[in-house]
Design an enzyme around this catalytic site. Sequence first.
Site, PDB file in Angstrom:
ATOM      1  N   ASP A  80     -12.231   7.424   3.330  1.00  8.79           N
ATOM      2  CA  ASP A  80     -11.052   7.115   4.146  1.00  8.79           C
ATOM      3  C   ASP A  80     -10.706   5.621   4.088  1.00  8.79           C
ATOM      4  OD1 ASP A  80      -8.929   7.622   5.768  1.00  8.79           O
ATOM      5  OD2 ASP A  80     -10.093   7.844   7.615  1.00  8.79           O
ATOM      6  N   ARG A  88      -7.778  -0.021   0.378  1.00 16.28           N
ATOM      7  CA  ARG A  88      -8.308  -1.227  -0.267  1.00 16.28           C
ATOM      8  C   ARG A  88      -8.661  -0.974  -1.728  1.00 16.28           C
ATOM      9  NH1 ARG A  88     -12.934  -1.763   4.138  1.00 16.28           N
ATOM     10  NH2 ARG A  88     -11.290  -0.709   5.320  1.00 16.28           N
ATOM     11  N   ASP A  90      -2.384  10.093   3.772  1.00 20.36           N
ATOM     12  CA  ASP A  90      -3.815   9.772   3.833  1.00 20.36           C
ATOM     13  C   ASP A  90      -4.526  10.753   4.750  1.00 20.36           C
ATOM     14  OD1 ASP A  90      -6.324   8.666   3.937  1.00 20.36           O
ATOM     15  OD2 ASP A  90      -5.734   6.923   5.160  1.00 20.36           O
ATOM     16  N   LYS A 111       0.857  -1.186   0.000  1.00 21.43           N
ATOM     17  CA  LYS A 111       0.000   0.000   0.000  1.00 21.43           C
ATOM     18  C   LYS A 111       0.892   1.236   0.000  1.00 21.43           C
ATOM     19  CE  LYS A 111      -3.343   2.619   2.774  1.00 21.43           C
ATOM     20  NZ  LYS A 111      -4.365   2.594   3.850  1.00 21.43           N
ATOM     21  N   LYS A 137     -10.028  13.043   8.061  1.00 17.72           N
ATOM     22  CA  LYS A 137      -9.701  12.553   9.405  1.00 17.72           C
ATOM     23  C   LYS A 137      -9.636  13.727  10.376  1.00 17.72           C
ATOM     24  CE  LYS A 137      -6.744   8.619   7.981  1.00 17.72           C
ATOM     25  NZ  LYS A 137      -7.452   7.488   8.611  1.00 17.72           N
ATOM     26  N   ASP A 149       1.441   5.936   5.835  1.00 15.81           N
ATOM     27  CA  ASP A 149       0.505   5.092   5.094  1.00 15.81           C
ATOM     28  C   ASP A 149       1.136   4.505   3.818  1.00 15.81           C
ATOM     29  OD1 ASP A 149      -1.972   3.989   5.494  1.00 15.81           O
ATOM     30  OD2 ASP A 149      -3.055   5.463   4.284  1.00 15.81           O
ATOM     31  N   GLU A 176      -9.556   4.060   1.647  1.00 16.97           N
ATOM     32  CA  GLU A 176      -8.981   4.234   0.309  1.00 16.97           C
ATOM     33  C   GLU A 176      -7.937   3.176  -0.035  1.00 16.97           C
ATOM     34  OE1 GLU A 176      -7.743   5.616   2.951  1.00 16.97           O
ATOM     35  OE2 GLU A 176      -5.644   5.108   2.623  1.00 16.97           O
TER      36      GLU A 176
END
Length: 501
Positions: free
Chosen positions: A346, A350, A269, A264, A276, A287, A348
């Site tokens: 959020d 996946r 993020d 990933k 967030k 991230d 995101e």
Amino acid sequence: MEIKVTSGHLRNARIKAVVSFMFQEDKAFSEEVAAVDRLLNGNITELKKETKFSGKEGEVLVVPTFGEQKFDYVILVGAGSKRKANLDKARILASNVVKHMKKMNIARFLIDAEALFPIKEPEDKIAQAVVEGVILGNYTFDKYKSNKSQYRIKELQVRVKRKFKAMAEERVEVGRILAEAQNFTRDLVNEPGNVITPVKLAEIAQQLGEEYGFEVKVYDEKEIEKMGMNAYLAVARGSANPPRFIHIIYKPKKPRRKVALIGKGLTFDSGGLNIKPGDYMRWMKSDKAGACAVLGTFKAIGQLKPDVEVHGIIAAAENMPDGKAYRPDDIIIAKNGVSIEIGNTDAEGRLTLADALSYACELKPDAIIDMATLTGACIVALGEYTAGVMGNNQKLINDVLSVSEETGEWMWQLPFNDMLREHIKAPNADVYNIGKTRYGGAITAGLFLEKFVDKKIPWVHIDIAGPAHTTTGWYYHPKGATGFPVRTITTLLKDKLAKER
Ligand code: BES
Ligand code: MN
Ligand code: ZN
């Protein structure tokens, strides 16, 4: 730093400091330490009594030699209980040794690995773990500080019994490569989002390619669109920093297997439109830890050269809120034709992984392993030190788990089940990018990924949201990025997947 394996008597060592260990069960010094003690007229015995040194973990006895030896200090470190000792204990002890050497500003020292041989593991592996602990424990990220640490290790001697010397020499080199690759990953993850953008991450992959002879393909947003990676593109759309899809290939002469590693790669993020809250947005530069672990693994295999073909795949993007950003309720058709309804922008990671997994499946690998800082729920489930492991093939999961026990990178399997599969059914599309409830959030994320994996290809998903970084520091990890799980993945490739099964 120069690393040497030595096997002479401790008393003959020629170096600034000699470090040995004592377990709390031991009533007497080892023969080697006893010999040094005799030469020092019982100084070690005397100081041991005076300080009530008993071998408990954390205890350190520093004995100066006052010029009577070729070394200036003998240092005895408490190794704790023999019953609790394992390979990771060797790493932890070695990293504690480095911290002392740093305090005392000693650049050349010997670690008596033989003193750790009561650990019930092969001696050469103990020597390897010592080197890993030294290199990992000495890590600092201070490139942006005016006041940088001046401490450098110049020479490390690892002492083993003569009969293990040749084996240990090989292993020590493996340990050096693994730990340096892990530190490389730490460096990348610690870089902030304004420095490492998707474009920059692609450049770093290309540099690795030049250094070790990997083929590296980088696709820009137009090409990503042409390849039909709409889920990935949706995530990337809100950022002023364009996405880059990175494919890096290591191809040995006679590969026994073909493996795809997916990381990933969210360089930051923010949560997107489902932004967030402030405190939760901190650390989201991490991230990209999965992607950086893939690159670190490539750095290691470029040197270790296992007989396995490895494809590194990173869908790098930044998740930002914007007029162009994707929104909740959007419906997107992923690369493999599955329609995805967005419940939360959020979730995101996946989405980027969905298209990366489809791309990987088209390569027809024998195994796919993805690593991702995917869910806060995984941290809730397992705590921040342990990664969650899921997948479609128990044999591959077992291999990952068994290697992780040696590397000390804690992992635990989370179970898939059909009830939770129901939870990601979407109102208006094939799949929802969030679960119906908060419960089992790490597993529903894993089950989402499952929709993009060819059932015939063994696949393992490692959720590293917890252990990818630490806000407190732990064992041989200073505060910040840990470089998890570079050693596990590299060892898996080298010792399991590159071997006959
Ligand atoms: N990158 C985060 C997961 C994360 C959280 C990593 C904390 C490290 C520390 C991921 O993209 C995310 O935001 N996940 C959401 C999913 C939710 C919206 C279903 C989460 O875990 O809250
Ligand atoms: Mn997120
Ligand atoms: Zn994320």
